[in-house]
Design an enzyme around this catalytic site. Structure first.
Site, PDB file in Angstrom:
ATOM      1  N   TYR A  37       0.776  -1.250   0.000  1.00 37.01           N
ATOM      2  CA  TYR A  37       0.000   0.000   0.000  1.00 37.01           C
ATOM      3  C   TYR A  37       0.808   1.302   0.000  1.00 37.01           C
ATOM      4  O   TYR A  37       0.356   2.294   0.558  1.00 37.01           O
ATOM      5  CB  TYR A  37      -0.958   0.053   1.209  1.00 37.01           C
ATOM      6  N   HIS A  38       1.964   1.311  -0.643  1.00 32.47           N
ATOM      7  CA  HIS A  38       2.784   2.522  -0.553  1.00 32.47           C
ATOM      8  C   HIS A  38       3.119   3.146  -1.909  1.00 32.47           C
ATOM      9  O   HIS A  38       4.276   3.486  -2.170  1.00 32.47           O
ATOM     10  CB  HIS A  38       4.093   2.208   0.195  1.00 32.47           C
TER      11      HIS A  38
END
Ligand SMILES: Cc1cc2nc3c(=O)[nH]c(=O)nc-3n(C[C@H](O)[C@H](O)[C@H](O)COP(=O)(O)OP(=O)(O)OC[C@H]3O[C@@H](n4cnc5c(N)ncnc54)[C@H](O)[C@@H]3O)c2cc1C
Length: 535
Positions: free
Chosen positions: A461-462
């Site tokens: 999720y980055h």
């Protein structure tokens, strides 16, 4: 076109960055700030809906053609309202590299004061941490034997113990810090927005419409158009001073492209008038790909047993009445930063230890006790893109992170699996370790591990980098986060990072917004921090 009231600043997106900007800019009672967000409130990671955009990537060429699930936060606080609450800043050298690329003011010593400014650390350190900022950060309590077993196993495998990953040394295994305040998730909405909303008449939050495009007069941004639904009549919200795009690494490039800033051929393909050709917008997408080693647990100590059956009621009551117990846990209290090979100047792998069986973002339920060691590669070489699916702002853009495009990325991920197994195999896990359910005993050779990563790898999720700052002509932003060649327009969010930082991206995004607030207000930067550069 109908117009709403005029503002000095219009902020698009109430996520990690947008909430910080709304707070800092509206601290001056003489400026009028408007924060725009689509409808929705903070919520969960698992499903698309009011809390989560629920995106998918395009079919991944180097991952068996899979389309990967990409949750992104939608409502107040954006992704900080659905994230894992791990507080990590990255490695000092990440920022020094930004400075070495020519970005004045972005070295570690330059940006450390902004990390400190945002932070309300509940622990003891005053060298690296701030005590008085709105973003509450606490040390994990390490309240399960499982976390201690992970840390001891890491040490037995030969890695150093690191008491504070955001302090003097990143490399090693140890406890995580978390953005939790007295048992509650401390999103940027809770930290920066809610406390000031009542007392600042100069801050307006509009939460019913999507921003569809930026309006220009010549090369000056004069406001944004918003839509309450597909086919609705747009409303113009004017910004006397600046439009600030904070819609995150996926939607910021989308909004810029819909507004006529981007690669000319792509814009023309969708019949969008080109305001200025900017080939770099939407390029340079980078993300942390994650892979997991999962074991069953021989004792009833993981999230499953702590919350199973009737215990759920006790857990709920304990949390509601006393803010204590498993109900206040993110089950993610320990981790590590390790090198996948000799000769690296800083760790290139991050481990997250989860005291639960976590498969497919917890969308697959397994009714058993277990633990999961996640490994992600911190600074991948692979570069992807965000492109338009259509000119309709309600259509999600096409996301292609292009994972595992280089041999180095494949090698690092493979080593990640081996290191997780090495740690799980130490004596300190003997009392807990059950059967390895992922990758499983039939996955042994390098080729089998590679195939396992292609089959099961997921985002952690980055995403960053799609509207990067830089000093070269191809960079869409200058070092003050201004869109090149356009007046009155900046981008302030995770998309501005030229390269991924070595860690989770919430705190770095908040730091970017803290610095942006000074740049926008024309305030001089704080004196660079005087600390020895962390190892
Ligand atoms: C499931 C998950 C877990 C994570 N775990 C961690 C963690 O444990 N620790 C950590 O440090 N980081 C974590 N991250 C990453 C971190 O939360 C993000 O990097 C960070 O929140 C990004 O901030 P941002 O401001 O760039 O974007 P966001 O916070 O995503 O904000 C963007 C905002 O813009 C809004 N928006 C988008 N399009 C429009 C439009 N057209 N009009 C109006 N508004 C719009 C969105 O609704 C959203 O509110 C996680 C992320 C996710 C999704």
């Amino acid at each position: 076109m109908p117009e709403s009231a005029n503002f000095d600043y219009v902020i698009v997106g109430a996520g990690s960055a947008g909430c910080v900007l709304a707070n800092r800019l509206s601290a001056d009672p003489d400026v009028k700030v408007c924060l725009r967000m689509p409808a929705g409130v903070g919520g969960l990671i698992k499903d698309a809906g009011p809390h989560n955009w629920g995106l998918y990537t395009e079919a991944q060429k180097h991952m068996d053609g899979r389309k990967l699930w990409w949750p992104r936060g939608k409502g107040w606080g954006g992704s900080s309202s659905i994230n894992g609450m791990v507080y990590i800043r990255g490695h000092a050298r990440d920022y020094d590299q930004w400075r070495q690329s020519g970005l004045t003011g972005w070295s570690y010593a330059d940006i450390l004061p902004y990390f400190r400014r945002s932070e309300g650390y509940r622990g003891k350190d005053e060298t690296f941490h701030g005590q008085d900022g709105p973003l509450v950060v606490e040390d994990s309590p390490l309240d399960s034997v499982a976390y201690e077993s992970f840390i001891k196993s890491g040490e037995q495998a030969g890695y150093p113990y690191t008491p504070d990953f955001n302090g003097a040394q990143q490399e090693g295994v140890g406890p995580y810090q978390r953005t939790i305040n007295d048992g509650e998730r401390w999103s940027t909405a809770r930290a920066f927005l809610h406390p000031v909303l009542k007392d600042r008449p100069n801050l307006t939050v509009m939460s019913t419409a999507l921003v569809s495009k930026i309006r220009f007069e010549g090369k000056r941004a004069i406001g944004v158009e918003t839509l309450s639904g597909r086919g609705a009549e747009p409303t113009l919200v004017r910004a006397e001073r600046e439009v600030l795009i904070c819609a995150g690494a996926v939607q910021s490039p989308q909004i810029l492209k819909l507004s006529g800033l981007g690669p000319a051929a792509e814009l023309r393909k969708h019949s969008i008038d080109v305001v200025q050709e900017m080939p770099g917008i939407g390029e340079n997408l980078q993300d942390h790909l994650d892979v997991t080693v999962i074991h069953k647990m021989t004792q009833k100590l993981s999230a499953y047993s702590r919350q199973a059956g009737l215990k759920k009621i006790a857990v709920g009551l304990n949390y509601l009445l006393r803010k204590q117990g498993a109900g206040r846990d993110n089950f993610l209290q320990a981790g590590g930063f390790l090198k996948s090979r000799e000769g690296l100047d800083r760790p290139d792998l991050q481990l997250h230890f989860v005291n639960a069986i976590m498969i497919d973002h917890a969308r697959t339920q397994v009714k058993a006790d277990g633990f999961t060691i996640h490994a992600c590669q911190l600074r991948p070489e692979s570069r992807g893109s965000v492109t338009l699916a259509s000119a309709d702002p309600f259509d999600h853009p096409l996301i292609d992170p292009n994972y595992l495009a280089t041999e180095e990325d494949r090698r690092a991920m493979r080593e990640g699996v081996k290191i997780c197994r090495e740690i799980a195999g130490q004596n300190a896990f003997d009392a807990l370790r059950g059967e390895e359910i992922m990758p499983g005993q039939d996955v042994r050779t390098d080729a089998e591990i590679d195939a396992f990563i292609r089959r099961t790898g997921e985002t952690i999720y980055h995403p960053v980098g799609t509207v990067r700052m830089g000093v070269d002509d191809a960079a869409p932003l200058d070092g003050d986060l201004r869109v090149r060649g356009i007046e009155g327009l900046r981008v302030v969010d995770a998309s501005v990072m030229p390269t991924l930082v070595s860690g989770n991206t919430n705190a770095p995004t908040i730091m970017v917004a803290e610095k942006a607030a000074d740049l926008i207000r024309g305030l001089s930067a704080p004196a660079p921090a005087e600390v020895a550069e962390p190892a």
